[in-house]
Write a protein that holds these residues in place. Structure first.
Motif, PDB file in Angstrom:
ATOM      1  N   ARG A 184     -25.962 -25.457  22.613  1.00  0.00           N
ATOM      2  CA  ARG A 184     -25.236 -26.654  23.050  1.00  0.00           C
ATOM      3  C   ARG A 184     -24.548 -26.387  24.393  1.00  0.00           C
ATOM      4  N   TYR A 185     -23.959 -25.204  24.524  1.00  0.00           N
ATOM      5  CA  TYR A 185     -23.243 -24.857  25.752  1.00  0.00           C
ATOM      6  C   TYR A 185     -24.196 -24.809  26.954  1.00  0.00           C
ATOM      7  N   ILE A 186     -25.285 -24.086  26.822  1.00  0.00           N
ATOM      8  CA  ILE A 186     -26.183 -23.940  27.959  1.00  0.00           C
ATOM      9  C   ILE A 186     -26.851 -25.267  28.299  1.00  0.00           C
ATOM     10  N   ASN A 187     -27.044 -26.129  27.309  1.00  0.00           N
ATOM     11  CA  ASN A 187     -27.576 -27.462  27.601  1.00  0.00           C
ATOM     12  C   ASN A 187     -26.566 -28.313  28.359  1.00  0.00           C
ATOM     13  N   LYS A 188     -25.296 -28.185  28.002  1.00  0.00           N
ATOM     14  CA  LYS A 188     -24.252 -28.941  28.713  1.00  0.00           C
ATOM     15  C   LYS A 188     -24.169 -28.486  30.168  1.00  0.00           C
ATOM     16  N   ILE A 189     -24.154 -27.179  30.391  1.00  0.00           N
ATOM     17  CA  ILE A 189     -24.082 -26.652  31.753  1.00  0.00           C
ATOM     18  C   ILE A 189     -25.298 -27.088  32.564  1.00  0.00           C
ATOM     19  N   SER A 190     -26.483 -26.986  31.981  1.00  0.00           N
ATOM     20  CA  SER A 190     -27.715 -27.358  32.692  1.00  0.00           C
ATOM     21  C   SER A 190     -27.793 -28.864  32.916  1.00  0.00           C
ATOM     22  N   SER A 191     -27.345 -29.647  31.948  1.00  0.00           N
ATOM     23  CA  SER A 191     -27.312 -31.104  32.117  1.00  0.00           C
ATOM     24  C   SER A 191     -26.413 -31.486  33.285  1.00  0.00           C
ATOM     25  N   ASP A 192     -25.234 -30.891  33.344  1.00  0.00           N
ATOM     26  CA  ASP A 192     -24.302 -31.189  34.436  1.00  0.00           C
ATOM     27  C   ASP A 192     -24.896 -30.797  35.790  1.00  0.00           C
ATOM     28  N   ALA A 193     -25.634 -29.695  35.827  1.00  0.00           N
ATOM     29  CA  ALA A 193     -26.261 -29.262  37.079  1.00  0.00           C
ATOM     30  C   ALA A 193     -27.340 -30.246  37.524  1.00  0.00           C
ATOM     31  N   HIS A 194     -28.127 -30.760  36.572  1.00  0.00           N
ATOM     32  CA  HIS A 194     -29.120 -31.783  36.916  1.00  0.00           C
ATOM     33  C   HIS A 194     -28.428 -33.030  37.473  1.00  0.00           C
ATOM     34  N   ILE A 195     -27.321 -33.412  36.872  1.00  0.00           N
ATOM     35  CA  ILE A 195     -26.581 -34.583  37.342  1.00  0.00           C
ATOM     36  C   ILE A 195     -26.101 -34.371  38.780  1.00  0.00           C
ATOM     37  N   GLU A 196     -25.617 -33.161  39.091  1.00  0.00           N
ATOM     38  CA  GLU A 196     -25.171 -32.867  40.447  1.00  0.00           C
ATOM     39  C   GLU A 196     -26.324 -32.932  41.440  1.00  0.00           C
ATOM     40  N   VAL A 197     -27.505 -32.485  41.027  1.00  0.00           N
ATOM     41  CA  VAL A 197     -28.682 -32.598  41.901  1.00  0.00           C
ATOM     42  C   VAL A 197     -28.976 -34.062  42.197  1.00  0.00           C
ATOM     43  N   MET A 198     -28.945 -34.909  41.167  1.00  0.00           N
ATOM     44  CA  MET A 198     -29.211 -36.337  41.369  1.00  0.00           C
ATOM     45  C   MET A 198     -28.180 -36.971  42.290  1.00  0.00           C
ATOM     46  N   ARG A 199     -26.942 -36.550  42.170  1.00  0.00           N
ATOM     47  CA  ARG A 199     -25.891 -37.079  43.052  1.00  0.00           C
ATOM     48  C   ARG A 199     -26.097 -36.631  44.501  1.00  0.00           C
ATOM     49  N   SER A 200     -26.595 -35.416  44.682  1.00  0.00           N
ATOM     50  CA  SER A 200     -26.621 -34.795  46.009  1.00  0.00           C
ATOM     51  C   SER A 200     -27.886 -35.077  46.797  1.00  0.00           C
ATOM     52  N   ILE A 201     -29.010 -35.308  46.135  1.00  0.00           N
ATOM     53  CA  ILE A 201     -30.296 -35.400  46.810  1.00  0.00           C
ATOM     54  C   ILE A 201     -30.341 -36.564  47.782  1.00  0.00           C
ATOM     55  N   LYS A 202     -31.068 -36.375  48.866  1.00  0.00           N
ATOM     56  CA  LYS A 202     -31.333 -37.470  49.802  1.00  0.00           C
ATOM     57  C   LYS A 202     -32.679 -37.206  50.462  1.00  0.00           C
ATOM     58  N   PRO A 203     -33.388 -38.257  50.840  1.00  0.00           N
ATOM     59  CA  PRO A 203     -34.656 -38.070  51.543  1.00  0.00           C
ATOM     60  C   PRO A 203     -34.450 -37.219  52.793  1.00  0.00           C
ATOM     61  N   GLY A 204     -35.398 -36.341  53.031  1.00  0.00           N
ATOM     62  CA  GLY A 204     -35.286 -35.401  54.139  1.00  0.00           C
ATOM     63  C   GLY A 204     -34.899 -34.014  53.685  1.00  0.00           C
ATOM     64  N   ASP A 205     -34.289 -33.909  52.495  1.00  0.00           N
ATOM     65  CA  ASP A 205     -33.998 -32.596  51.929  1.00  0.00           C
ATOM     66  C   ASP A 205     -35.311 -31.882  51.603  1.00  0.00           C
ATOM     67  N   MET A 206     -35.249 -30.572  51.562  1.00  0.00           N
ATOM     68  CA  MET A 206     -36.379 -29.786  51.078  1.00  0.00           C
ATOM     69  C   MET A 206     -36.251 -29.636  49.559  1.00  0.00           C
ATOM     70  N   GLU A 207     -37.390 -29.519  48.897  1.00  0.00           N
ATOM     71  CA  GLU A 207     -37.348 -29.337  47.444  1.00  0.00           C
ATOM     72  C   GLU A 207     -36.512 -28.122  47.066  1.00  0.00           C
ATOM     73  N   TYR A 208     -36.633 -27.043  47.834  1.00  0.00           N
ATOM     74  CA  TYR A 208     -35.901 -25.818  47.491  1.00  0.00           C
ATOM     75  C   TYR A 208     -34.391 -25.978  47.623  1.00  0.00           C
TER      76      TYR A 208
END
Length: 332
Positions: free
Chosen positions: A32-56
Protein backbone atom coordinates in the motif's frame (compact mmCIF):
# COMPACT_ATOMS: atom_id res chain seq x y z
CA UNK A 1 20.03 -40.03 -3.06
CA UNK A 2 19.28 -38.22 -6.31
CA UNK A 3 15.56 -38.97 -5.95
CA UNK A 4 15.62 -37.53 -2.42
CA UNK A 5 17.33 -34.34 -3.60
CA UNK A 6 14.89 -33.89 -6.45
CA UNK A 7 11.96 -34.38 -4.08
CA UNK A 8 13.47 -31.91 -1.63
CA UNK A 9 13.93 -29.36 -4.43
CA UNK A 10 10.32 -29.79 -5.55
CA UNK A 11 9.03 -29.21 -2.02
CA UNK A 12 11.29 -26.17 -1.61
CA UNK A 13 10.01 -24.67 -4.86
CA UNK A 14 6.40 -25.39 -3.91
CA UNK A 15 6.60 -23.75 -0.48
CA UNK A 16 8.78 -20.87 -1.69
CA UNK A 17 6.39 -20.03 -4.52
CA UNK A 18 3.28 -20.26 -2.36
CA UNK A 19 4.80 -18.21 0.45
CA UNK A 20 5.26 -15.37 -2.06
CA UNK A 21 1.79 -15.72 -3.57
CA UNK A 22 -0.24 -14.98 -0.42
CA UNK A 23 0.84 -11.78 1.27
CA UNK A 24 1.00 -11.20 5.03
CA UNK A 25 -0.58 -8.11 6.61
CA UNK A 26 2.85 -6.51 6.92
CA UNK A 27 3.57 -7.14 3.23
CA UNK A 28 0.20 -5.67 2.29
CA UNK A 29 0.92 -2.51 4.29
CA UNK A 30 4.25 -2.20 2.52
CA UNK A 31 2.62 -2.62 -0.89
CA UNK A 32 0.00 0.00 0.00
CA UNK A 33 2.83 2.38 0.90
CA UNK A 34 4.85 1.91 -2.27
CA UNK A 35 1.69 2.23 -4.36
CA UNK A 36 0.84 5.52 -2.66
CA UNK A 37 4.34 6.90 -3.25
CA UNK A 38 4.35 5.76 -6.89
CA UNK A 39 0.81 7.05 -7.48
CA UNK A 40 1.78 10.48 -6.17
CA UNK A 41 4.86 10.49 -8.43
CA UNK A 42 2.71 9.71 -11.49
CA UNK A 43 0.41 12.58 -10.51
CA UNK A 44 3.40 14.95 -10.31
CA UNK A 45 4.50 13.86 -13.79
CA UNK A 46 1.03 14.64 -15.16
CA UNK A 47 1.11 18.05 -13.50
CA UNK A 48 4.60 18.85 -14.79
CA UNK A 49 4.62 17.55 -18.37
CA UNK A 50 4.39 19.90 -21.32
CA UNK A 51 4.88 19.47 -25.06
CA UNK A 52 8.51 19.92 -25.97
CA UNK A 53 9.77 17.98 -22.96
CA UNK A 54 11.86 14.90 -23.60
CA UNK A 55 10.46 11.56 -22.49
CA UNK A 56 13.46 11.05 -20.21
CA UNK A 57 12.64 14.27 -18.37
CA UNK A 58 9.35 12.71 -17.27
CA UNK A 59 11.25 9.61 -16.14
CA UNK A 60 13.56 11.89 -14.13
CA UNK A 61 10.61 13.61 -12.42
CA UNK A 62 9.18 10.24 -11.39
CA UNK A 63 12.47 8.96 -10.00
CA UNK A 64 13.04 12.19 -8.07
CA UNK A 65 9.57 12.03 -6.54
CA UNK A 66 9.69 8.42 -5.36
CA UNK A 67 13.15 8.94 -3.83
CA UNK A 68 12.74 12.41 -2.31
CA UNK A 69 9.17 11.89 -1.05
CA UNK A 70 9.14 8.16 -0.33
CA UNK A 71 12.71 6.95 0.19
CA UNK A 72 12.65 4.71 -2.88
CA UNK A 73 16.28 4.52 -3.90
CA UNK A 74 15.42 2.32 -6.86
CA UNK A 75 12.58 1.75 -9.29
CA UNK A 76 11.11 -1.72 -9.73
CA UNK A 77 11.94 -1.93 -13.45
CA UNK A 78 13.17 0.21 -16.33
CA UNK A 79 10.80 3.17 -16.69
CA UNK A 80 8.65 3.16 -19.83
CA UNK A 81 7.82 6.69 -21.02
CA UNK A 82 6.37 6.18 -24.48
CA UNK A 83 4.79 9.13 -26.29
CA UNK A 84 3.01 9.12 -29.64
CA UNK A 85 3.84 6.02 -31.69
CA UNK A 86 6.22 4.86 -28.94
CA UNK A 87 3.16 4.09 -26.83
CA UNK A 88 2.62 1.01 -29.00
CA UNK A 89 6.00 -0.46 -27.96
CA UNK A 90 5.16 -2.60 -24.96
CA UNK A 91 8.59 -2.48 -23.28
CA UNK A 92 9.89 0.81 -24.62
CA UNK A 93 12.54 2.65 -22.59
CA UNK A 94 15.28 0.05 -22.82
CA UNK A 95 18.90 0.89 -23.66
CA UNK A 96 18.29 0.90 -27.41
CA UNK A 97 15.32 3.30 -27.06
CA UNK A 98 15.99 5.15 -23.79
CA UNK A 99 12.91 7.39 -23.53
CA UNK A 100 14.66 9.72 -25.94
CA UNK A 101 11.87 11.22 -28.09
CA UNK A 102 10.63 14.83 -27.83
CA UNK A 103 7.00 14.86 -26.68
CA UNK A 104 4.60 16.56 -29.12
CA UNK A 105 1.40 18.40 -28.26
CA UNK A 106 -0.94 15.84 -29.82
CA UNK A 107 0.86 12.80 -28.41
CA UNK A 108 -0.81 10.22 -26.19
CA UNK A 109 1.60 9.26 -23.41
CA UNK A 110 1.85 5.74 -21.97
CA UNK A 111 3.96 6.01 -18.82
CA UNK A 112 4.64 2.73 -17.00
CA UNK A 113 6.71 3.30 -13.85
CA UNK A 114 6.87 1.95 -10.31
CA UNK A 115 9.00 2.54 -7.25
CA UNK A 116 10.76 -0.16 -5.23
CA UNK A 117 10.81 0.02 -1.42
CA UNK A 118 12.39 -2.50 0.97
CA UNK A 119 12.46 -5.02 -1.86
CA UNK A 120 8.76 -4.69 -2.74
CA UNK A 121 7.55 -3.46 -6.10
CA UNK A 122 4.81 -1.33 -7.57
CA UNK A 123 3.80 -1.34 -11.24
CA UNK A 124 1.54 1.49 -12.44
CA UNK A 125 0.72 2.70 -15.94
CA UNK A 126 -0.97 6.02 -16.66
CA UNK A 127 -2.06 7.08 -20.15
CA UNK A 128 -2.91 10.71 -20.94
CA UNK A 129 -2.54 13.36 -23.67
CA UNK A 130 0.63 15.44 -23.41
CA UNK A 131 -1.29 18.69 -23.78
CA UNK A 132 -3.87 17.76 -21.14
CA UNK A 133 -6.85 17.59 -23.49
CA UNK A 134 -8.19 14.36 -25.02
CA UNK A 135 -9.11 14.32 -28.70
CA UNK A 136 -12.18 12.35 -29.77
CA UNK A 137 -10.00 9.39 -30.84
CA UNK A 138 -7.99 9.51 -27.62
CA UNK A 139 -11.15 9.69 -25.54
CA UNK A 140 -12.81 6.77 -27.36
CA UNK A 141 -9.80 4.45 -27.12
CA UNK A 142 -8.96 5.49 -23.55
CA UNK A 143 -12.54 4.89 -22.38
CA UNK A 144 -12.58 1.46 -24.06
CA UNK A 145 -9.53 0.46 -22.00
CA UNK A 146 -10.87 2.09 -18.82
CA UNK A 147 -14.18 0.22 -19.09
CA UNK A 148 -12.25 -3.05 -19.52
CA UNK A 149 -10.15 -2.21 -16.44
CA UNK A 150 -13.20 -1.38 -14.32
CA UNK A 151 -15.13 -4.46 -15.46
CA UNK A 152 -12.26 -6.67 -14.29
CA UNK A 153 -11.93 -4.87 -10.94
CA UNK A 154 -15.64 -5.43 -10.31
CA UNK A 155 -15.53 -9.11 -11.28
CA UNK A 156 -12.04 -10.35 -10.25
CA UNK A 157 -12.56 -13.89 -11.49
CA UNK A 158 -10.22 -16.33 -13.27
CA UNK A 159 -11.39 -15.56 -16.82
CA UNK A 160 -10.97 -11.80 -16.45
CA UNK A 161 -8.66 -11.52 -19.50
CA UNK A 162 -11.52 -12.62 -21.74
CA UNK A 163 -13.88 -10.26 -19.93
CA UNK A 164 -11.52 -7.36 -20.64
CA UNK A 165 -11.25 -8.41 -24.29
CA UNK A 166 -15.03 -8.48 -24.70
CA UNK A 167 -15.61 -5.09 -23.06
CA UNK A 168 -12.86 -3.47 -25.14
CA UNK A 169 -14.19 -4.91 -28.43
CA UNK A 170 -17.69 -3.64 -27.60
CA UNK A 171 -16.30 -0.14 -27.11
CA UNK A 172 -14.13 -0.28 -30.24
CA UNK A 173 -17.21 -1.34 -32.21
CA UNK A 174 -19.13 1.66 -30.85
CA UNK A 175 -16.24 3.89 -31.95
CA UNK A 176 -16.40 2.49 -35.50
CA UNK A 177 -12.95 0.90 -35.42
CA UNK A 178 -14.18 -2.70 -35.63
CA UNK A 179 -17.42 -4.11 -37.01
CA UNK A 180 -19.52 -7.25 -36.80
CA UNK A 181 -20.69 -9.66 -34.14
CA UNK A 182 -18.82 -9.48 -30.83
CA UNK A 183 -19.16 -13.21 -30.16
CA UNK A 184 -17.62 -13.97 -33.55
CA UNK A 185 -14.79 -11.52 -32.81
CA UNK A 186 -14.13 -13.34 -29.54
CA UNK A 187 -14.03 -16.71 -31.31
CA UNK A 188 -11.53 -15.33 -33.83
CA UNK A 189 -9.48 -13.84 -30.96
CA UNK A 190 -9.54 -10.41 -32.62
CA UNK A 191 -8.65 -8.70 -29.34
CA UNK A 192 -5.10 -10.11 -29.56
CA UNK A 193 -4.47 -7.75 -32.48
CA UNK A 194 -4.99 -4.78 -30.16
CA UNK A 195 -3.79 -6.30 -26.88
CA UNK A 196 -0.94 -8.77 -27.53
CA UNK A 197 -0.08 -9.16 -23.85
CA UNK A 198 -1.67 -10.78 -20.82
CA UNK A 199 -4.02 -8.87 -18.56
CA UNK A 200 -1.84 -8.98 -15.47
CA UNK A 201 0.80 -10.66 -13.33
CA UNK A 202 1.50 -11.38 -9.69
CA UNK A 203 3.51 -8.73 -7.87
CA UNK A 204 5.44 -8.47 -4.63
CA UNK A 205 9.14 -9.18 -4.14
CA UNK A 206 9.47 -8.92 -7.90
CA UNK A 207 7.47 -6.82 -10.31
CA UNK A 208 6.61 -10.03 -12.23
CA UNK A 209 6.46 -12.28 -9.22
CA UNK A 210 6.54 -16.08 -9.14
CA UNK A 211 3.65 -18.53 -9.03
CA UNK A 212 1.84 -17.98 -12.30
CA UNK A 213 2.46 -21.48 -13.61
CA UNK A 214 4.05 -23.62 -10.86
CA UNK A 215 4.72 -26.57 -13.15
CA UNK A 216 6.86 -24.35 -15.39
CA UNK A 217 9.03 -23.67 -12.33
CA UNK A 218 9.61 -27.39 -11.83
CA UNK A 219 6.82 -28.12 -9.32
CA UNK A 220 5.03 -31.38 -10.13
CA UNK A 221 1.25 -31.16 -10.35
CA UNK A 222 0.92 -34.21 -8.12
CA UNK A 223 2.65 -32.40 -5.27
CA UNK A 224 -0.39 -30.48 -4.14
CA UNK A 225 -4.09 -30.10 -5.01
CA UNK A 226 -3.39 -26.35 -5.38
CA UNK A 227 -0.87 -27.03 -8.15
CA UNK A 228 -2.85 -29.89 -9.69
CA UNK A 229 -5.85 -27.60 -10.21
CA UNK A 230 -3.80 -24.78 -11.73
CA UNK A 231 -4.68 -24.40 -15.43
CA UNK A 232 -1.85 -24.85 -17.89
CA UNK A 233 -0.68 -21.93 -20.03
CA UNK A 234 -3.09 -21.29 -22.93
CA UNK A 235 -1.73 -21.56 -26.47
CA UNK A 236 -3.92 -19.06 -28.36
CA UNK A 237 -2.51 -15.68 -29.50
CA UNK A 238 -2.81 -13.11 -26.74
CA UNK A 239 -3.89 -15.72 -24.20
CA UNK A 240 -0.54 -17.51 -24.38
CA UNK A 241 1.02 -14.34 -22.98
CA UNK A 242 -1.02 -14.57 -19.78
CA UNK A 243 1.41 -14.68 -16.86
CA UNK A 244 -1.05 -16.73 -14.82
CA UNK A 245 -4.31 -18.61 -15.22
CA UNK A 246 -4.65 -19.49 -11.52
CA UNK A 247 -7.79 -19.11 -9.48
CA UNK A 248 -7.50 -15.91 -7.45
CA UNK A 249 -7.23 -16.26 -3.67
CA UNK A 250 -7.47 -13.66 -0.91
CA UNK A 251 -4.05 -12.19 -0.18
CA UNK A 252 -2.74 -12.35 -3.74
CA UNK A 253 -1.58 -9.08 -5.33
CA UNK A 254 -1.96 -8.89 -9.08
CA UNK A 255 -1.88 -6.19 -11.74
CA UNK A 256 -4.89 -5.36 -13.89
CA UNK A 257 -3.54 -3.78 -17.08
CA UNK A 258 -5.73 -3.92 -20.18
CA UNK A 259 -4.33 -2.06 -23.17
CA UNK A 260 -5.20 -1.12 -26.72
CA UNK A 261 -2.35 -0.55 -29.16
CA UNK A 262 -2.05 0.17 -32.85
CA UNK A 263 1.04 -1.85 -33.76
CA UNK A 264 1.68 -1.66 -37.54
CA UNK A 265 3.01 -5.21 -37.98
CA UNK A 266 0.04 -6.73 -36.12
CA UNK A 267 -2.43 -4.53 -37.99
CA UNK A 268 -0.94 -5.53 -41.35
CA UNK A 269 -1.04 -9.20 -40.43
CA UNK A 270 -4.70 -8.92 -39.38
CA UNK A 271 -5.66 -6.96 -42.49
CA UNK A 272 -4.20 -9.78 -44.62
CA UNK A 273 -6.03 -12.49 -42.67
CA UNK A 274 -9.58 -13.09 -44.02
CA UNK A 275 -10.75 -14.37 -40.63
CA UNK A 276 -9.74 -11.12 -38.92
CA UNK A 277 -9.90 -8.46 -41.64
CA UNK A 278 -13.69 -8.78 -41.98
CA UNK A 279 -14.00 -7.29 -38.49
CA UNK A 280 -11.67 -4.34 -39.12
CA UNK A 281 -12.82 -1.00 -40.52
CA UNK A 282 -9.83 -0.56 -42.82
CA UNK A 283 -10.10 3.21 -43.22
CA UNK A 284 -10.15 3.70 -39.44
CA UNK A 285 -7.33 1.23 -38.82
CA UNK A 286 -5.13 3.04 -41.35
CA UNK A 287 -6.05 6.45 -39.96
CA UNK A 288 -5.07 5.35 -36.44
CA UNK A 289 -1.96 3.46 -37.50
CA UNK A 290 0.39 5.92 -35.76
CA UNK A 291 -1.84 6.51 -32.73
CA UNK A 292 0.41 4.58 -30.35
CA UNK A 293 -1.56 3.04 -27.53
CA UNK A 294 -3.31 3.21 -24.18
CA UNK A 295 -2.64 1.08 -21.12
CA UNK A 296 -4.25 1.45 -17.69
CA UNK A 297 -2.47 -0.55 -15.02
CA UNK A 298 -3.51 -0.87 -11.38
CA UNK A 299 -2.04 -2.98 -8.57
CA UNK A 300 -4.82 -4.92 -6.92
CA UNK A 301 -5.11 -6.87 -3.67
CA UNK A 302 -7.50 -9.82 -3.91
CA UNK A 303 -9.77 -9.90 -0.85
CA UNK A 304 -12.30 -12.39 0.49
CA UNK A 305 -15.17 -10.39 -1.02
CA UNK A 306 -13.59 -8.81 -4.08
CA UNK A 307 -10.59 -6.56 -4.53
CA UNK A 308 -8.84 -3.50 -3.15
CA UNK A 309 -7.24 -1.22 -5.72
CA UNK A 310 -3.93 -0.10 -4.21
CA UNK A 311 -3.25 2.41 -7.01
CA UNK A 312 -4.58 5.93 -6.41
CA UNK A 313 -4.32 8.07 -9.54
CA UNK A 314 -6.87 9.98 -11.64
CA UNK A 315 -8.44 7.57 -14.09
CA UNK A 316 -11.44 9.12 -15.84
CA UNK A 317 -10.95 11.53 -18.73
CA UNK A 318 -12.49 14.30 -16.64
CA UNK A 319 -10.20 13.62 -13.66
CA UNK A 320 -7.08 13.61 -15.83
CA UNK A 321 -7.98 16.82 -17.67
CA UNK A 322 -8.81 18.58 -14.39
CA UNK A 323 -5.49 17.52 -12.83
CA UNK A 324 -3.46 18.65 -15.84
CA UNK A 325 -5.18 22.06 -15.78
CA UNK A 326 -4.11 22.51 -12.14
CA UNK A 327 -0.49 23.18 -13.08
CA UNK A 328 -1.44 26.51 -14.59
CA UNK A 329 0.99 25.90 -17.47
CA UNK A 330 0.02 26.28 -21.09
CA UNK A 331 0.27 22.72 -22.39
CA UNK A 332 -0.81 23.48 -25.94
Amino acid sequence: MMTFLLKKTEYYLFFHINSRLIKTEMEIDLLRYINKISSDAHIEVMRSIKPGDMEYQCEAIFKKEVYSKGGCRHVAYTCICGSGENGAILHYGHAAAPNSKPIKSGDMCVFDMGGLYCGYASDITCSFPANGKFTTDQRNIYNAVLKANRAVLEAMKPDMHLLANRVMLIELEKAGIVQGDIDEMMKANLAAVFQPHGLGHFMGCDVHDVGGYPDEAGVKRSLSPLVEKTPKRPTEPGLKNLRTARNLLAGMVITVEPGCYFIPCLLDKALNDPELSKFLVTSEINRLRNFGGVRIEDDVLVTADGAENLTKVPRTVEEIEALMRESGKNKE
